[in-house]
Design an enzyme around this catalytic site. Structure first.
Site, PDB file in Angstrom:
ATOM      1  N   LYS A  37       0.847  -1.206   0.000  1.00 35.78           N
ATOM      2  CA  LYS A  37       0.000   0.000   0.000  1.00 35.78           C
ATOM      3  C   LYS A  37       0.881   1.255   0.000  1.00 35.78           C
ATOM      4  CE  LYS A  37      -0.270  -0.273   5.032  1.00 35.78           C
ATOM      5  NZ  LYS A  37      -1.104  -0.684   6.174  1.00 35.78           N
ATOM      6  N   ARG A 135     -10.896  -0.076  14.995  1.00 36.57           N
ATOM      7  CA  ARG A 135     -10.912   0.494  13.658  1.00 36.57           C
ATOM      8  C   ARG A 135     -11.963  -0.314  12.895  1.00 36.57           C
ATOM      9  NH1 ARG A 135      -5.071   0.981  10.682  1.00 36.57           N
ATOM     10  NH2 ARG A 135      -5.493  -1.194  10.210  1.00 36.57           N
ATOM     11  N   HIS A 164      -5.941  -7.024  13.108  1.00 35.96           N
ATOM     12  CA  HIS A 164      -4.733  -6.195  13.025  1.00 35.96           C
ATOM     13  C   HIS A 164      -4.230  -5.862  14.426  1.00 35.96           C
ATOM     14  CE1 HIS A 164      -1.838  -3.765  10.980  1.00 35.96           C
ATOM     15  NE2 HIS A 164      -2.240  -2.648  11.532  1.00 35.96           N
ATOM     16  N   ARG A 220       1.664 -10.675   7.304  1.00 38.75           N
ATOM     17  CA  ARG A 220       1.436  -9.497   6.466  1.00 38.75           C
ATOM     18  C   ARG A 220       2.477  -8.409   6.735  1.00 38.75           C
ATOM     19  NH1 ARG A 220      -3.757  -9.645   8.963  1.00 38.75           N
ATOM     20  NH2 ARG A 220      -3.199  -7.647   9.873  1.00 38.75           N
ATOM     21  N   TYR A 264      14.701  30.767   5.513  1.00 40.57           N
ATOM     22  CA  TYR A 264      13.482  31.422   5.999  1.00 40.57           C
ATOM     23  C   TYR A 264      13.494  31.565   7.518  1.00 40.57           C
ATOM     24  CZ  TYR A 264      11.133  30.550   1.497  1.00 40.57           C
ATOM     25  OH  TYR A 264      10.765  30.528   0.189  1.00 40.57           O
ATOM     26  N   CYS A 311      13.405  24.373   2.898  1.00 40.47           N
ATOM     27  CA  CYS A 311      12.484  25.067   2.002  1.00 40.47           C
ATOM     28  C   CYS A 311      11.692  24.031   1.202  1.00 40.47           C
ATOM     29  CB  CYS A 311      13.254  25.976   1.041  1.00 40.47           C
ATOM     30  SG  CYS A 311      14.491  27.006   1.854  1.00 40.47           S
ATOM     31  N   MET A 312      10.828  24.514   0.324  1.00 36.88           N
ATOM     32  CA  MET A 312      10.008  23.586  -0.454  1.00 36.88           C
ATOM     33  C   MET A 312      10.854  22.742  -1.401  1.00 36.88           C
ATOM     34  SD  MET A 312       6.755  24.339  -2.937  1.00 36.88           S
ATOM     35  CE  MET A 312       5.863  25.283  -1.722  1.00 36.88           C
ATOM     36  N   ASP A 313      11.894  23.350  -1.977  1.00 32.31           N
ATOM     37  CA  ASP A 313      12.650  22.680  -3.045  1.00 32.31           C
ATOM     38  C   ASP A 313      14.136  22.538  -2.744  1.00 32.31           C
ATOM     39  OD1 ASP A 313      10.199  23.009  -4.585  1.00 32.31           O
ATOM     40  OD2 ASP A 313      10.828  25.103  -4.690  1.00 32.31           O
TER      41      ASP A 313
HETATM   42  C1  LIG Z   1      -0.329  -1.675   6.793  1.00 34.47           C
HETATM   43  C2  LIG Z   1      -0.848  -2.956   7.274  1.00 34.47           C
HETATM   44  C3  LIG Z   1       0.022  -4.039   7.496  1.00 34.47           C
HETATM   45  C4  LIG Z   1       1.534  -3.922   7.426  1.00 34.47           C
HETATM   46  O1  LIG Z   1       1.985  -3.207   8.557  1.00 34.47           O
HETATM   47  P1  LIG Z   1       3.559  -3.064   8.872  1.00 34.47           P
HETATM   48  O2  LIG Z   1       3.593  -2.507  10.232  1.00 34.47           O
HETATM   49  O3  LIG Z   1       4.095  -2.107   7.844  1.00 34.47           O
HETATM   50  O4  LIG Z   1       4.158  -4.396   8.737  1.00 34.47           O
HETATM   51  C5  LIG Z   1      -0.535  -5.260   7.828  1.00 34.47           C
HETATM   52  N1  LIG Z   1      -1.869  -5.396   7.953  1.00 34.47           N
HETATM   53  C6  LIG Z   1      -2.735  -4.377   7.762  1.00 34.47           C
HETATM   54  C7  LIG Z   1      -4.195  -4.596   7.921  1.00 34.47           C
HETATM   55  C8  LIG Z   1      -2.256  -3.125   7.430  1.00 34.47           C
HETATM   56  O5  LIG Z   1      -3.114  -2.111   7.273  1.00 34.47           O
END
Ligand SMILES: *Cc1c(COP(=O)(O)O)cnc(C)c1O
Length: 375
Positions: A37, A135, A164, A220, A264, A311-313
């Site tokens: 993601k 969540r 999670h 995961r 700045y 700065c931005m850039d």
């Molecule tokens: C982002 C996410 C992960 C991975 O998390 P990490 O801490 O980067 O390993 C696993 N499961 C779910 C549901 C997530 O949203």
């Protein structure tokens, strides 16, 4: 590098990704859902997805429909789970692109069923159980009727059940054991009703690294795949290799007289005449402004402080009264140079945030370059 490209880039070491995938899988001893993601944590969604596929990752996970579609359009044929809470109107598109759907309530189950029936094509779903994040997901203590409805569904095939972890990046937190217990309790409902047990998955990177009991049927990992630890409290129980480097080049050199403020807000000034170089990357690229007068970079194998506001850039670096640097010298913001290194974890700490935010913040204005990964 082409002649017209800006002299700033993210270099992604695909061999480091391969190594981390193998190491995490060996440590967990179960299949891996590689989490890609948020542009693969800044590393580039499509190149990373294709590379992990070539390396034999069992499955990929993304947050949103669009990310799944981008992977499908790039030729990823692996199972892909969309982990975010889905919106009803997106259900048909998820099914049409052969994406696995997170079903996180009875309502969502009905929406997915309706879309699947309308398409005449069954949906593959993973049931989301809430064991302590508060969540998305059905509370574990209400999971029974939810599981029964999903198992009975004509149009939803329950491939997985998951939850999670909220505190797995802290090896000493008692929260993880509680969450595991609630999760297994919910899963036991499949047995109670005589339904086959789907794939149970719970462990994020922290779970993989610190809590073997959470590995279950699949893990995961996200951040650990990229070779970065989730938290300063995390333990490196697996030897990981950072995959991302962030490099630029000196674009300007000048001597700043003692007492003359830089950048700045005039927040920093040298005590003596000093040499200051300008580096052409800033918060407009996602390099955090919080590193103003706090971060460091490597030039010619030496650490030097970022001075004044970012700065931005661009931003400025004090290389000292006797420092040498020339235009086009390499500047390493994250990564290695001359035997020294600056890790993402260190940058995050200096910026007062977590490594995740540093990585995903590096935006599309920075070109990505991929090394290794052949053969
Ligand atoms: C982002 C996410 C992960 C991975 O998390 P990490 O801490 O980067 O390993 C696993 N499961 C779910 C549901 C997530 O949203």
């Amino acid at each position: 590098m082409t002649d017209t490209a800006r002299p700033t880039r993210i270099r992604v070491d695909l061999d480091a990704l391969s190594h981390n995938l193998r190491a995490l899988r060996a440590h967990a001893g179960v299949p891996v859902m590689g989490i890609v993601k948020a542009n693969a944590y800044g590393h580039g969604l499509v190149p990373v997805g294709l590379h992990l596929q070539a390396q034999g990752v069992e499955q990929l996970g993304v947050a949103f429909l669009e990310e799944g579609i981008a992977l499908r359009q790039a030729g990823v044929h692996l199972p892909i789970l969309v982990m975010g809470g889905i919106f009803g109107p997106q259900a048909a598109a998820l099914i049409a692109h052969d994406l696995e759907i997170t079903v996180s309530s009875l309502d969502k189950l009905r929406q997915v069923e309706a879309a699947a029936e309308a398409l005449g094509r069954p949906a593959t779903v993973h049931l989301k159980i809430d064991t302590g994040m508060e969540r998305i997901g059905v509370h574990s203590y209400h999971a029974g009727p939810f599981i029964e409805a999903a198992v009975a569904s004509r149009w939803c095939r329950v491939k997985g059940v998951y939850s999670h972890l909220a505190c797995a990046d802290e090896p000493d937190s008692p929260m993880t054991a509680r969450q595991l217990e609630r999760f297994l309790d919910a899963c036991a409902h499949f047995e109670r009703i005589g339904a086959p047990m789907p794939l149970r998955h719970l462990a994020n990177s922290g779970g993989v690294l610190h809590f073997p009991d959470t590995h279950l049927d699949m893990v995961r990992p996200g951040i650990a795949l990229y070779g970065v630890l989730p938290d300063p409290a995390s333990r490196a129980t697996v030897a990981l290799r950072p995959a991302l480097s962030l490099v630029s080049q000196v674009v300007y050199f000048k001597v700043v007289p003692a007492g003359q403020p830089v950048s700045y807000g005039a927040t920093w000034a040298p005590a003596t005449d000093t040499r200051v170089v300008t580096v052409p990357i800033g918060y407009g690229d996602g390099f955090p402004r919080a590193l103003s007068s706090r971060g460091e970079v490597l030039i010619r194998g030496q650490r030097h402080p970022i001075v004044g506001r970012i700065c931005m850039d661009q931003f400025m670096v004090d290389i000292g009264p006797a420092g040498t640097a020339y235009n086009e010298d390499e500047v390493v913001l994250i990564g290695h140079q001359g035997g020294r290194g600056i890790r993402c974890e260190e940058v995050a700490q200096a910026a007062g945030t977590i490594p995740y935010e540093i990585l995903v913040g590096l935006n599309g204005r920075i070109p990505r370059e991929y090394v290794g990964g052949v053969g």
